[in-house]
Design a protein around this motif. Structure first.
Motif, PDB file in Angstrom:
ATOM      1  N   LEU A   7       0.856  -1.231  -0.243  1.00 57.26           N
ATOM      2  CA  LEU A   7       0.155   0.020   0.345  1.00 57.26           C
ATOM      3  C   LEU A   7       1.149   1.417  -0.351  1.00 57.26           C
ATOM      4  O   LEU A   7       0.472   2.106  -0.901  1.00 57.26           O
ATOM      5  N   THR A   8       1.573   1.608   0.850  1.00 55.41           N
ATOM      6  CA  THR A   8       2.488   2.590   1.646  1.00 55.41           C
ATOM      7  C   THR A   8       3.888   2.911   0.799  1.00 55.41           C
ATOM      8  O   THR A   8       4.446   4.347   0.159  1.00 55.41           O
ATOM      9  N   ASP A   9       4.460   2.151   0.186  1.00 55.47           N
ATOM     10  CA  ASP A   9       5.545   1.435   0.294  1.00 55.47           C
ATOM     11  C   ASP A   9       6.320   2.298  -1.602  1.00 55.47           C
ATOM     12  O   ASP A   9       7.373   2.725  -1.244  1.00 55.47           O
ATOM     13  N   TYR A  10       4.992   1.437  -2.301  1.00 52.49           N
ATOM     14  CA  TYR A  10       5.698   2.212  -3.619  1.00 52.49           C
ATOM     15  C   TYR A  10       4.120   3.225  -4.031  1.00 52.49           C
ATOM     16  O   TYR A  10       3.493   3.370  -4.169  1.00 52.49           O
ATOM     17  N   ILE A  11       4.566   4.197  -4.940  1.00 53.08           N
ATOM     18  CA  ILE A  11       4.063   5.304  -6.166  1.00 53.08           C
ATOM     19  C   ILE A  11       4.165   4.714  -7.236  1.00 53.08           C
ATOM     20  O   ILE A  11       5.743   4.667  -7.874  1.00 53.08           O
ATOM     21  N   ALA A  12       3.401   5.197  -7.986  1.00 51.73           N
ATOM     22  CA  ALA A  12       3.931   4.688  -9.789  1.00 51.73           C
ATOM     23  C   ALA A  12       3.272   5.889 -10.068  1.00 51.73           C
ATOM     24  O   ALA A  12       1.862   7.021  -9.895  1.00 51.73           O
ATOM     25  N   ALA A  13       3.189   6.889 -11.285  1.00 50.23           N
ATOM     26  CA  ALA A  13       2.881   7.809 -12.051  1.00 50.23           C
ATOM     27  C   ALA A  13       3.242   7.306 -13.782  1.00 50.23           C
ATOM     28  O   ALA A  13       3.572   6.533 -14.434  1.00 50.23           O
ATOM     29  N   ILE A  14       1.894   7.456 -14.340  1.00 47.81           N
ATOM     30  CA  ILE A  14       1.944   7.414 -15.812  1.00 47.81           C
ATOM     31  C   ILE A  14       1.889   8.698 -16.779  1.00 47.81           C
ATOM     32  O   ILE A  14       0.443   9.493 -16.210  1.00 47.81           O
ATOM     33  N   ASP A  15       2.318   9.524 -17.710  1.00 44.95           N
ATOM     34  CA  ASP A  15       2.366   9.975 -18.198  1.00 44.95           C
ATOM     35  C   ASP A  15       1.619   9.950 -19.580  1.00 44.95           C
ATOM     36  O   ASP A  15       2.595   8.965 -20.183  1.00 44.95           O
ATOM     37  N   ALA A  80      -1.717   3.967  -9.835  1.00 45.13           N
ATOM     38  CA  ALA A  80      -1.603   4.760 -10.241  1.00 45.13           C
ATOM     39  C   ALA A  80      -1.814   6.542 -10.110  1.00 45.13           C
ATOM     40  O   ALA A  80      -2.925   6.921 -10.428  1.00 45.13           O
ATOM     41  N   ILE A  81      -0.961   7.610 -10.443  1.00 46.02           N
ATOM     42  CA  ILE A  81      -0.917   9.248 -10.459  1.00 46.02           C
ATOM     43  C   ILE A  81      -0.913   9.152 -12.147  1.00 46.02           C
ATOM     44  O   ILE A  81       0.208   8.785 -12.712  1.00 46.02           O
ATOM     45  N   VAL A  82      -1.951   9.786 -12.970  1.00 43.36           N
ATOM     46  CA  VAL A  82      -2.042  10.018 -14.407  1.00 43.36           C
ATOM     47  C   VAL A  82      -2.733  11.551 -14.758  1.00 43.36           C
ATOM     48  O   VAL A  82      -2.974  12.702 -14.213  1.00 43.36           O
ATOM     49  N   ALA A 382       6.348  13.483 -16.360  1.00 45.05           N
ATOM     50  CA  ALA A 382       5.723  11.728 -15.304  1.00 45.05           C
ATOM     51  C   ALA A 382       6.039  12.542 -14.173  1.00 45.05           C
ATOM     52  O   ALA A 382       6.264  11.818 -12.975  1.00 45.05           O
ATOM     53  N   TYR A 383       7.637  12.940 -14.406  1.00 45.97           N
ATOM     54  CA  TYR A 383       7.895  12.941 -12.591  1.00 45.97           C
ATOM     55  C   TYR A 383       7.885  13.879 -11.828  1.00 45.97           C
ATOM     56  O   TYR A 383       7.365  13.765 -10.674  1.00 45.97           O
ATOM     57  N   GLY A 384       6.527  15.144 -11.958  1.00 41.90           N
ATOM     58  CA  GLY A 384       6.035  15.437 -11.831  1.00 41.90           C
ATOM     59  C   GLY A 384       5.179  14.674 -10.871  1.00 41.90           C
ATOM     60  O   GLY A 384       4.408  14.897  -9.718  1.00 41.90           O
ATOM     61  N   LEU A 385       4.140  13.760 -12.366  1.00 39.49           N
ATOM     62  CA  LEU A 385       3.217  13.649 -11.222  1.00 39.49           C
ATOM     63  C   LEU A 385       3.366  13.147 -10.392  1.00 39.49           C
ATOM     64  O   LEU A 385       3.242  12.299  -9.750  1.00 39.49           O
ATOM     65  N   LEU A 386       5.360  11.756 -10.217  1.00 37.96           N
ATOM     66  CA  LEU A 386       5.633  11.293  -9.265  1.00 37.96           C
ATOM     67  C   LEU A 386       5.293  12.092  -7.844  1.00 37.96           C
ATOM     68  O   LEU A 386       4.662  11.841  -7.048  1.00 37.96           O
ATOM     69  N   ALA A 387       5.624  12.846  -7.586  1.00 35.63           N
ATOM     70  CA  ALA A 387       5.891  14.694  -6.742  1.00 35.63           C
ATOM     71  C   ALA A 387       4.265  14.189  -6.370  1.00 35.63           C
ATOM     72  O   ALA A 387       3.736  14.198  -5.125  1.00 35.63           O
ATOM     73  N   PHE A 388       3.169  13.984  -7.640  1.00 35.76           N
ATOM     74  CA  PHE A 388       1.644  14.917  -6.547  1.00 35.76           C
ATOM     75  C   PHE A 388       1.274  12.842  -6.300  1.00 35.76           C
ATOM     76  O   PHE A 388       0.658  13.209  -5.499  1.00 35.76           O
ATOM     77  N   GLY A 389       1.655  11.869  -6.128  1.00 36.77           N
ATOM     78  CA  GLY A 389       1.587  10.979  -6.231  1.00 36.77           C
ATOM     79  C   GLY A 389       2.220  10.827  -4.532  1.00 36.77           C
ATOM     80  O   GLY A 389       1.475  10.225  -3.832  1.00 36.77           O
ATOM     81  N   LEU A 390       3.466  10.943  -4.195  1.00 35.42           N
ATOM     82  CA  LEU A 390       3.526  10.729  -3.336  1.00 35.42           C
ATOM     83  C   LEU A 390       2.796  12.105  -2.263  1.00 35.42           C
ATOM     84  O   LEU A 390       2.737  11.830  -1.043  1.00 35.42           O
ATOM     85  N   LYS A 391       2.158  13.639  -2.890  1.00 31.22           N
ATOM     86  CA  LYS A 391       1.091  13.390  -1.592  1.00 31.22           C
ATOM     87  C   LYS A 391       0.193  13.084  -1.407  1.00 31.22           C
ATOM     88  O   LYS A 391      -0.370  12.609  -0.473  1.00 31.22           O
TER      89      LYS A 391
END
Ligand code: ATP
Ligand code: MG
Length: 421
Positions: A7-15, A80-82, A382-391
């Protein structure tokens, strides 16, 4: 065997770009930093100007990019955050006013004043994607970023509202779900790019950002740490390629290659290249064609001027220049065109730099934490989406509701407003 994503260890983003799909998987460290453990890239064939026009091709590209990232990370992505862009996106600023219920502003008042700012007529086929607070005012006094606990009777909120066509947002979500991943959030692409490439002080002082992709150029202005303006222009890198294909009478694939290798938009960039002509191999053994490099300049320069005249007109018409004392940051693959930075600097008369992802996840670190391969304007979104994912990871990861997908995603996006307060 692959692990399923905990659940919380990984985050994923798709651009999901017009030219490429990029999947990033981040491993969240105990102290909050994020290590990127999976990078997957695959050409995108199913989009036009940021909008899905071929569902199966889009799904297939997403699956391929996912596969690569998952193999590297050794886990399966579940959520994932998209990103979302496209010419259907329309943004504007709005204001709301309410009476303060108690002597001091409470969270309840803030919720109500944002609701009031949102209460504007929106066509039925559109949906609010983001409501981003800019600043508040109590009893007509100073503008503040956080009004909680302030004393007064009248609370005013200024917000930036981003709307998009429901069908376009649904298609993006559907494509990702068909590729086997649940969509946690959809984020306007220039918000993601801005998180990736702008420094906190640029966002504070005031800066413009333009993400020139393949299909769209996504514009935003930040000041006082808040978004002040955003707009999507339906012209970008692919237009340069098409112009070359038509102007030189060569296939698109060759036009793309020659643009990347020798394309230039200023006389100086042409001179710096130090080449006069080159040969292009044509399809089906038709032989080769000799191309004058100067003719690339002659074709690309007017298109570059056209894109920036749109942006310039937007800036002038809305008196945005004063909001950008830190100048202008170009990102996205289109920003790699030779001479573009100088051309924009001449047009806008402000300092212009090219932005690549800076290390977002720990304060103070600049680019060192960013994997070498991602240190390019191509990967800003993509990198910025990951930052949102952390949030999201911190706030909403455990929220799972039975509501229909689009409304659930939109609901989540609306709840973000609290993140920005
Ligand atoms: N070295 C280069 N010189 C000029 N243009 C380049 C270069 N490298 C990439 N591009 C252009 O950048 C564009 C792709 O950029 P990017 O990957 O940011 O777009 P995208 O995210 O797929 O699309 P969009 O954001 O519009 O949906 C293409 O038009 C490509 O030709
Ligand atoms: Mg893009």
């Amino acid at each position: 065997m692959m692990n399923t994503m905990p659940l919380t260890d990984y985050i994923a983003a798709i651009d999901i770009g017009t030219t490429k799909i990029c999947v990033l998987i981040g491993h969240v460290q105990p102290h909050g930093a994020v290590e990127i453990v999976g990078i997957g890239r695959y050409p995108s064939y199913g989009l036009k100007k940021g909008i899905v026009v071929n569902m199966s091709a889009t799904v297939e590209s997403i699956k391929r990019a996912l596969k690569e990232a998952q193999a590297q990370a050794g886990i399966t992505v579940q959520k994932a955050i998209v990103g979302i862009a496209g010419s259907h996106i329309k943004s504007f600023n709005s204001t709301g006013v309410v009476g303060i219920s108690r002597p001091d502003v409470t969270q309840y008042d803030i919720d109500r004043v944002i609701e009031a700012a949102k209460a504007i007529p929106i066509p039925q086929d559109r949906e609010i994607l983001h409501v981003l607070p800019q600043y508040f005012r109590v009893d007509g006094q100073e503008y503040v970023q956080d009004s909680l606990g302030m004393h007064g009777v009248r609370l005013e909120a200024h917000v930036h509202i981003v709307t998009g066509a429901i069908s376009s947002a649904q298609n993006i979500i559907k494509a990702v779900e068909l590729a086997g991943v649940e969509v946690l959030d959809i984020v306007l692409e220039q918000l993601a790019s801005a998180q990736a490439v702008l420094t906190p002080s640029e966002q504070e002082l005031g800066v413009g950002i333009l993400d020139i992709g393949g299909g769209t150029s996504d514009f935003a202005i930040y000041k006082d740490g808040r978004i002040r303006y955003s707009k999507v222009f339906p012209v970008a890198g692919n237009h340069f390629t098409n112009d070359l294909a038509i102007g030189l009478g060569i296939p698109i694939a060759q036009a793309e290659e020659i643009k990347k290798s020798f394309g230039c938009v200023t006389e100086q960039a042409y001179k710096d290249l130090g080449m006069v002509r080159t040969n292009v191999a044509l399809d089906h053994d038709v032989g080769t064609k000799e191309i004058e490099i100067y003719s690339l300049y002659e074709i690309l320069q007017p298109r570059a001027e056209e894109i920036f005249s749109f942006v310039h007109e937007e800036i002038i018409a809305n008196r945005l220049m004063l909001l950008m004392p830190s100048g202008f940051v170009l990102t996205g693959g289109g920003s790699l065109l030779r001479g573009l930075r100088q051309l924009v600097q001449q047009t806008l008369q402000v300092p212009v730099r090219i932005g690549s992802p800076r290390y977002y996840f720990m304060p103070g670190d600049d680019q060192n934490g960013v994997p070498e391969i991602l240190r390019s304007p191509l990967y800003a979104t993509a990198y910025g989406l990951l930052a949102f994912g952390l949030k999201d990871n911190k706030t909403f990861w455990h929220n799972s509701s039975e509501a229909p997908l689009l409304s659930r995603v939109l609901q989540r996006m609306k709840t973000w407003i609290y993140d920005f307060l």
